[in-house]
Motif scaffolding. Structure first.
Motif, PDB file in Angstrom:
ATOM      1  N   VAL A 201       0.828  -1.207   0.000  1.00 65.88           N
ATOM      2  CA  VAL A 201       0.000   0.000   0.000  1.00 65.88           C
ATOM      3  C   VAL A 201       0.859   1.253   0.000  1.00 65.88           C
ATOM      4  CG1 VAL A 201      -1.762   1.303   1.241  1.00 65.88           C
ATOM      5  CG2 VAL A 201      -1.856  -1.201   1.212  1.00 65.88           C
ATOM      6  N   VAL A 202       0.556   2.134  -0.958  1.00 67.16           N
ATOM      7  CA  VAL A 202       1.153   3.468  -1.029  1.00 67.16           C
ATOM      8  C   VAL A 202       0.041   4.473  -0.763  1.00 67.16           C
ATOM      9  CG1 VAL A 202       2.445   5.117  -2.439  1.00 67.16           C
ATOM     10  CG2 VAL A 202       2.758   2.640  -2.795  1.00 67.16           C
ATOM     11  N   VAL A 203       0.239   5.330   0.237  1.00 69.97           N
ATOM     12  CA  VAL A 203      -0.741   6.366   0.552  1.00 69.97           C
ATOM     13  C   VAL A 203      -0.207   7.715   0.116  1.00 69.97           C
ATOM     14  CG1 VAL A 203      -1.783   7.667   2.458  1.00 69.97           C
ATOM     15  CG2 VAL A 203      -1.902   5.176   2.437  1.00 69.97           C
ATOM     16  N   SER A 204      -1.057   8.501  -0.535  1.00 67.81           N
ATOM     17  CA  SER A 204      -0.735   9.885  -0.883  1.00 67.81           C
ATOM     18  C   SER A 204      -1.628  10.793  -0.055  1.00 67.81           C
ATOM     19  CB  SER A 204      -0.960  10.130  -2.377  1.00 67.81           C
ATOM     20  OG  SER A 204      -0.747  11.493  -2.692  1.00 67.81           O
ATOM     21  N   GLU A 205      -1.025  11.665   0.756  1.00 68.37           N
ATOM     22  CA  GLU A 205      -1.789  12.475   1.714  1.00 68.37           C
ATOM     23  C   GLU A 205      -1.024  13.754   2.070  1.00 68.37           C
ATOM     24  OE1 GLU A 205      -3.995  14.319   4.105  1.00 68.37           O
ATOM     25  OE2 GLU A 205      -4.878  12.413   3.453  1.00 68.37           O
ATOM     26  N   LEU A 206      -1.719  14.886   2.047  1.00 71.03           N
ATOM     27  CA  LEU A 206      -1.099  16.163   2.385  1.00 71.03           C
ATOM     28  C   LEU A 206      -0.793  16.283   3.875  1.00 71.03           C
ATOM     29  CD1 LEU A 206      -3.293  18.604   0.245  1.00 71.03           C
ATOM     30  CD2 LEU A 206      -0.918  17.953  -0.198  1.00 71.03           C
ATOM     31  N   SER A 207      -1.645  15.789   4.734  1.00 67.51           N
ATOM     32  CA  SER A 207      -1.507  15.974   6.170  1.00 67.51           C
ATOM     33  C   SER A 207      -0.405  15.091   6.751  1.00 67.51           C
ATOM     34  CB  SER A 207      -2.835  15.646   6.866  1.00 67.51           C
ATOM     35  OG  SER A 207      -2.655  15.476   8.248  1.00 67.51           O
ATOM     36  N   SER A 208       0.538  15.725   7.449  1.00 68.48           N
ATOM     37  CA  SER A 208       1.612  14.960   8.075  1.00 68.48           C
ATOM     38  C   SER A 208       1.069  14.051   9.172  1.00 68.48           C
ATOM     39  CB  SER A 208       2.667  15.903   8.653  1.00 68.48           C
ATOM     40  OG  SER A 208       2.106  16.751   9.640  1.00 68.48           O
ATOM     41  N   LEU A 209       0.065  14.513   9.917  1.00 70.28           N
ATOM     42  CA  LEU A 209      -0.518  13.689  10.973  1.00 70.28           C
ATOM     43  C   LEU A 209      -1.182  12.436  10.409  1.00 70.28           C
ATOM     44  CD1 LEU A 209      -2.078  16.454  13.255  1.00 70.28           C
ATOM     45  CD2 LEU A 209      -0.021  15.100  13.704  1.00 70.28           C
ATOM     46  N   ARG A 210      -1.862  12.607   9.293  1.00 67.14           N
ATOM     47  CA  ARG A 210      -2.518  11.442   8.686  1.00 67.14           C
ATOM     48  C   ARG A 210      -1.498  10.488   8.074  1.00 67.14           C
ATOM     49  NH1 ARG A 210      -8.003  13.865   5.756  1.00 67.14           N
ATOM     50  NH2 ARG A 210      -9.198  14.125   7.690  1.00 67.14           N
ATOM     51  N   ARG A 342     -10.943  20.595  12.851  1.00 64.15           N
ATOM     52  CA  ARG A 342      -9.607  20.088  13.192  1.00 64.15           C
ATOM     53  C   ARG A 342      -9.519  18.611  12.819  1.00 64.15           C
ATOM     54  NH1 ARG A 342     -11.659  22.848  17.233  1.00 64.15           N
ATOM     55  NH2 ARG A 342     -12.102  21.017  18.533  1.00 64.15           N
ATOM     56  N   ASN A 343      -9.945  18.308  11.585  1.00 61.92           N
ATOM     57  CA  ASN A 343     -10.091  16.905  11.208  1.00 61.92           C
ATOM     58  C   ASN A 343      -8.769  16.162  11.082  1.00 61.92           C
ATOM     59  OD1 ASN A 343      -9.199  18.014   8.821  1.00 61.92           O
ATOM     60  ND2 ASN A 343     -10.863  17.226   7.561  1.00 61.92           N
ATOM     61  N   GLU A 344      -7.645  16.883  10.959  1.00 60.20           N
ATOM     62  CA  GLU A 344      -6.353  16.205  10.888  1.00 60.20           C
ATOM     63  C   GLU A 344      -6.012  15.511  12.199  1.00 60.20           C
ATOM     64  OE1 GLU A 344      -3.232  18.768   9.760  1.00 60.20           O
ATOM     65  OE2 GLU A 344      -3.941  19.096   7.717  1.00 60.20           O
ATOM     66  N   THR A 345      -6.608  15.986  13.294  1.00 60.70           N
ATOM     67  CA  THR A 345      -6.250  15.467  14.613  1.00 60.70           C
ATOM     68  C   THR A 345      -7.057  14.234  15.006  1.00 60.70           C
ATOM     69  OG1 THR A 345      -7.877  16.845  15.786  1.00 60.70           O
ATOM     70  CG2 THR A 345      -5.722  17.829  15.334  1.00 60.70           C
ATOM     71  N   ALA A 346      -8.026  13.858  14.212  1.00 66.13           N
ATOM     72  CA  ALA A 346      -8.908  12.763  14.606  1.00 66.13           C
ATOM     73  C   ALA A 346      -9.158  11.818  13.439  1.00 66.13           C
ATOM     74  CB  ALA A 346     -10.240  13.316  15.104  1.00 66.13           C
ATOM     75  N   VAL A 347      -9.338  10.543  13.746  1.00 64.96           N
ATOM     76  CA  VAL A 347      -9.791   9.568  12.758  1.00 64.96           C
ATOM     77  C   VAL A 347     -11.246   9.224  13.083  1.00 64.96           C
ATOM     78  CG1 VAL A 347      -9.412   7.336  11.674  1.00 64.96           C
ATOM     79  CG2 VAL A 347      -7.462   8.675  12.463  1.00 64.96           C
ATOM     80  N   LYS A 348     -11.456   8.476  14.169  1.00 63.69           N
ATOM     81  CA  LYS A 348     -12.812   8.141  14.588  1.00 63.69           C
ATOM     82  C   LYS A 348     -13.061   8.606  16.016  1.00 63.69           C
ATOM     83  CE  LYS A 348     -15.202   6.576  11.288  1.00 63.69           C
ATOM     84  NZ  LYS A 348     -16.420   7.293  10.896  1.00 63.69           N
ATOM     85  N   ILE A 349     -14.062   9.443  16.178  1.00 61.81           N
ATOM     86  CA  ILE A 349     -14.539   9.832  17.491  1.00 61.81           C
ATOM     87  C   ILE A 349     -15.786   9.010  17.786  1.00 61.81           C
ATOM     88  CG2 ILE A 349     -15.524  11.698  18.884  1.00 61.81           C
ATOM     89  CD1 ILE A 349     -13.792  13.648  17.321  1.00 61.81           C
ATOM     90  N   LEU A 350     -15.767   8.280  18.908  1.00 65.34           N
ATOM     91  CA  LEU A 350     -16.878   7.426  19.283  1.00 65.34           C
ATOM     92  C   LEU A 350     -17.724   8.096  20.363  1.00 65.34           C
ATOM     93  CD1 LEU A 350     -15.223   3.885  19.502  1.00 65.34           C
ATOM     94  CD2 LEU A 350     -16.307   4.987  17.545  1.00 65.34           C
ATOM     95  N   VAL A 351     -19.027   7.859  20.282  1.00 67.28           N
ATOM     96  CA  VAL A 351     -19.983   8.420  21.241  1.00 67.28           C
ATOM     97  C   VAL A 351     -20.607   7.284  22.030  1.00 67.28           C
ATOM     98  CG1 VAL A 351     -22.049   9.844  21.511  1.00 67.28           C
ATOM     99  CG2 VAL A 351     -20.476  10.285  19.598  1.00 67.28           C
ATOM    100  N   SER A 352     -20.663   7.462  23.345  1.00 70.62           N
ATOM    101  CA  SER A 352     -21.392   6.538  24.217  1.00 70.62           C
ATOM    102  C   SER A 352     -22.731   7.197  24.558  1.00 70.62           C
ATOM    103  CB  SER A 352     -20.608   6.257  25.493  1.00 70.62           C
ATOM    104  OG  SER A 352     -21.412   5.553  26.420  1.00 70.62           O
ATOM    105  N   PRO A 353     -23.837   6.752  23.957  1.00 69.97           N
ATOM    106  CA  PRO A 353     -25.127   7.399  24.226  1.00 69.97           C
ATOM    107  C   PRO A 353     -25.540   7.345  25.697  1.00 69.97           C
ATOM    108  CG  PRO A 353     -25.282   6.052  22.251  1.00 69.97           C
ATOM    109  CD  PRO A 353     -23.966   5.718  22.902  1.00 69.97           C
ATOM    110  N   SER A 354     -25.171   6.278  26.383  1.00 70.23           N
ATOM    111  CA  SER A 354     -25.534   6.133  27.795  1.00 70.23           C
ATOM    112  C   SER A 354     -24.517   6.754  28.739  1.00 70.23           C
ATOM    113  CB  SER A 354     -25.671   4.648  28.145  1.00 70.23           C
ATOM    114  OG  SER A 354     -24.405   4.013  28.077  1.00 70.23           O
ATOM    115  N   GLY A 355     -23.325   7.037  28.200  1.00 69.22           N
ATOM    116  CA  GLY A 355     -22.247   7.538  29.030  1.00 69.22           C
ATOM    117  C   GLY A 355     -21.392   6.445  29.640  1.00 69.22           C
TER     118      GLY A 355
END
Length: 358
Positions: A201-210, A342-355
């Motif tokens: 796999v070769v990835v092409s991406e502008l963001s250094s974090l990604r 600030r999407n470069e800083t996150a991939v998946k943010i998960l939500v706990s509906p019940s907490g």
């Protein structure tokens, strides 16, 4: 119960709503975790697109706004409707979140039910959603998972299935070289499927974090910055002058599409995974002269069992892609705002509906 309700563009409210009734043939699920998808962000910023309006019900669900959001989720069965005998209360599950007409063949041999008229998704066009504490889902769309897979990781199986279907559409096989244009969530998860199948796999991406995320998770063998290197020349070096066998466009950006076309070998396969809001200025002559196969892909079709197997077998580790966990009250300020601004800083943010689990 608490739920995140989509009313209109820019208008999502955390409300108390009645718990769902589990009808015959349905499965009651207590939601553990729900991921925030780019589609959810699109509805919030530009919608309604998949979501119904206040005065136009969805043709299949019959529902109008407001609707409960969330289609990337995992949970635990807490009730079985009449006639459901092959699952058990307490079992861990994920949901293939389709809303599809009853007349459509959704059997195990179908390859096109996801393309049926008025197809839509649970958590967008009605029938509850993963951003509520509980949901009732038709048995067909409920997939059990091993307890060895944590429920937070299981919430990523739905977007991983998108990547699996895209790879399946490409025809890529072990030993091939693939270029992935864009290392956002879907690009990274597509790369994860490719690596699990023995593909370089070769990835092409502008963001250094990604780019760093692609390398540190092991889903990319090479991560290139198209501002610093000539991606096409680098792919030529990697492949001994041949060019890539397959490429995946995961950005909806014209220059990325053009680069992937140039990076492919003659008779290579280009798969468009992203949703394009505008018409592409595509070089059809180049496609003809290189005999490129251009293929679209949308969502998944009978992809969940194989995707789940990749995770259960340990061939794909989803935990590194979880970059945040929040409660329902923080959905907009902590979740949507981060992913929009600030999407470069996150991939998946998960939500706990019940907490629970926070």
């Amino acid at each position: 119960m608490k739920a995140a309700r989509f009313y209109d563009r820019g208008d999502i409210r955390i409300e108390e709503i009645p718990e769902p009734t589990v009808a015959p043939g349905e499965v009651g699920i207590k939601v553990a975790w729900c991921g925030i998808c780019g589609t959810d962000l699109h509805e919030y910023k530009d919608g309604p697109v998949f979501c119904p309006t206040h005065d136009t019900p969805h043709p299949i669900s019959g529902e109008t706004a407001p609707v409960t959001l969330g289609h990337e989720f995992s949970g635990v069965i807490d009730e079985l409707g009449e006639g459901v005998e092959d699952l058990e209360v307490g079992q861990h599950v994920v949901v293939e979140p389709y809303i599809i007409g009853d007349e459509v063949d959704t059997g195990p041999e179908s390859k096109d039910y996801h393309l049926s008229p008025n197809m839509n998704f649970i958590g967008l066009a009605g029938r509850g959603g993963g951003l509520g504490e509980r949901i009732a889902v038709k048995r067909r769309w409920v997939h059990p998972i091993s307890d060895s897979v944590s429920l937070d990781e299981a919430a990523l199986i739905e977007p991983l299935s998108v990547g699996y279907h895209a790879v399946e559409r490409s025809g890529a096989k072990a030993g091939d070289v693939a270029v992935v244009g864009g290392a956002g969530p879907i690009g990274l998860l597509t790369a994860a499927v490719l690596k699990a199948l023995g593909i370089t796999v070769v990835v092409s991406e502008l963001s250094s974090l990604r780019r760093e995320k692609a390398l540190e998770t092991g889903v990319a063998d090479y991560a290139l910055d198209p501002r610093e290197v000539d991606v096409v020349k680098e792919v030529q070096k990697i492949t001994g002058g041949k060019g890539a066998d397959v490429a995946f466009e995961c950005t909806s950006v014209q220059v990325v599409l053009d680069t992937l076309m140039d990076a492919l070998r003659p008779t290579g396969v280009l798969v468009v995974v992203s949703i394009w809001a505008e018409r592409s200025n595509f070089d059809i002559h180049k496609l003809v002269m290189k005999e490129i196969d251009l293929r679209g892909t949308i969502a998944y079709v009978n992809s969940h069992p194989a995707t789940i197997e990749l995770v259960e077998s340990g061939k794909i580790d989803l935990k590194p892609f979880i970059t945040g966990k929040i409660g329902l009250e923080g959905l907009v300020d902590e979740g949507f705002d981060t992913l929009i601004h600030r999407n470069e800083t996150a991939v998946k943010i998960l939500v706990s509906p019940s907490g629970e689990g926070l």
